[in-house]
Design an enzyme around this catalytic site. Structure first.
Site: not given
Length: 383
Positions: A145, A147-149, A163, A285, A309, A311
């Protein structure tokens, strides 16, 4: 919040629909003789190894490797820039260069990275074993899980959110010390509700050794996110021109810390949970394609001053690949105008459909945090 009675300690739950496996793990945790006052379940809680992810426990004079987790120091870094969100064609260029330059998944760097922390290793055999490989893992995203967003706030400013965690350090430390904790409990005839909750008394050599290794992994994880962010911002500048950083924060959500709760010094284990002390900012996030939040903690005593932390999963990874439809998930992201890289059935294990509704999670924890900033994704890079 709901209070669930348990034979030893109660469970304070913010979970809307608590599944039986997660509840069983929480009850096992609450029945530990070293557990103190109660066990808390954040609204994103779901089943983990030994202890639920999204669980918080105060432990007296003991430390539980599986109550920290296998990705020690996994956490978030967020930066607000002074640049407006660019057009989709620019976002696509940024994403393509990120994927080209930053190792994702199981990929490592071809050249070692520098960090002053490599000169001060703690007394832990597993860290010494991983020392030579670790410089090649700095500034890498990892899989799962992580990520770079790229995100947009209400004013139209561009944010970057990352994350990631401690890479192989965290995994190896967790596995090694969980095995040793099980051996310790067997050798000392310590009764456990589950072998997955094996622990060390904190003042023992083993307990101190694990705690030192865990803290080192936290430092490595923070440095990993810092180097990732540094490179992403450099890529953005190469494409968009100079930028300034208007705000920045970094938090962990897998760790144990010495704190004072309900009048007693304890080791608070947050496994997939974020500290939310009064006035403390945090990052929560969403899942791929949903909103993320910068929040302000309220210091709620019953949650051990913690919040969710993220969803939280509602499907396991394999279950998501079997149940979710790739084309539907792709179309959902594209309708939102999000630049993504959903290509195969394997990518569905982190799709939004595999997670709880972040809006419901945030609603469930209004007594734990206030929302400061709501961020919406415009481009996603997954590990």
């Amino acid at each position: 919040m709901t209070i669930i009675e348990s034979p030893n300690l109660p469970i304070y739950s913010w979970v809307a629909e608590l599944d039986t496996q997660t509840l069983e793990q929480a009850r096992n945790l609450a029945s530990l003789t070293v557990a103190y006052h109660h066990v808390a379940l954040m609204p994103d809680a779901h089943v983990g190894f030994g202890m639920p992810i999204g669980g918080v426990a105060a432990i007296e004079n003991a430390i539980i490797p599986n109550a920290v987790g296998v990705d020690i120091g996994c956490g978030m870094r967020a930066v607000k820039t002074d640049r407006p969100v660019p057009e989709p064609d620019i976002l696509k260029k940024i994403v393509a260069r990120i994927r080209q330059r930053i190792p994702l998944g199981f990929e490592h760097r071809k050249e070692p990275r520098k960090w002053e922390g490599f000169s001060r290793l703690p007394a832990s055999p597993v860290i010494k074993e991983e020392r030579d490989a670790a410089p090649y893992q700095l500034g890498t995203l990892g899989g799962g899980n992580h990520f770079i967003e790229l995100q947009r706030d209400a004013e139209g400013f561009l944010w970057v959110m990352i994350h990631s965690g401690s890479r192989n350090f965290g995994l190896k430390i967790a596995e090694y010390y969980h095995r040793r904790a099980r051996q310790f409990c067997e050798e000392h005839a310590i009764s456990l509700p589950s072998r997955d909750l094996a622990y060390f008394p904190f003042e023992t050599r083993e307990g101190q050794e694990y705690f030192g290794a865990m803290q080192y992994a936290l430092e490595f994880a923070r440095e990993n996110r810092r180097q990732l962010m540094e490179e992403v911002l450099l890529i953005i500048q190469e494409i968009m021109g100079d930028l300034a950083i208007l705000d920045s924060l970094d938090i962990h959500h897998n760790y144990a810390a010495e704190e004072l709760h309900f009048g007693k010094p304890v080791l608070v284990h947050r496994k997939g949970a974020t500290a939310a002390r009064s006035g403390e900012r945090g990052i929560i996030p969403g899942s791929q394609g949903s909103a993320s939040y910068i929040v302000l903690g309220k210091g709620k005593a019953e949650s051990f001053q913690s919040s969710s932390h993220g969803a939280g999963r509602r499907m396991g990874r394999e279950q998501a690949r079997q149940r979710l439809n790739l084309e539907e998930e792709r179309q959902r992201l594209e309708r939102q105008g999000i630049v993504h890289s959903l290509r195969s059935q394997r990518d569905l294990d982190e799709a939004a459909g595999a997670y709880k509704d972040i809006n419901q999670v945030m609603e469930a924890q209004k007594d734990l945090v206030d929302i400061l900033v709501e961020l919406h994704p415009v481009a996603v890079v997954k590990g």
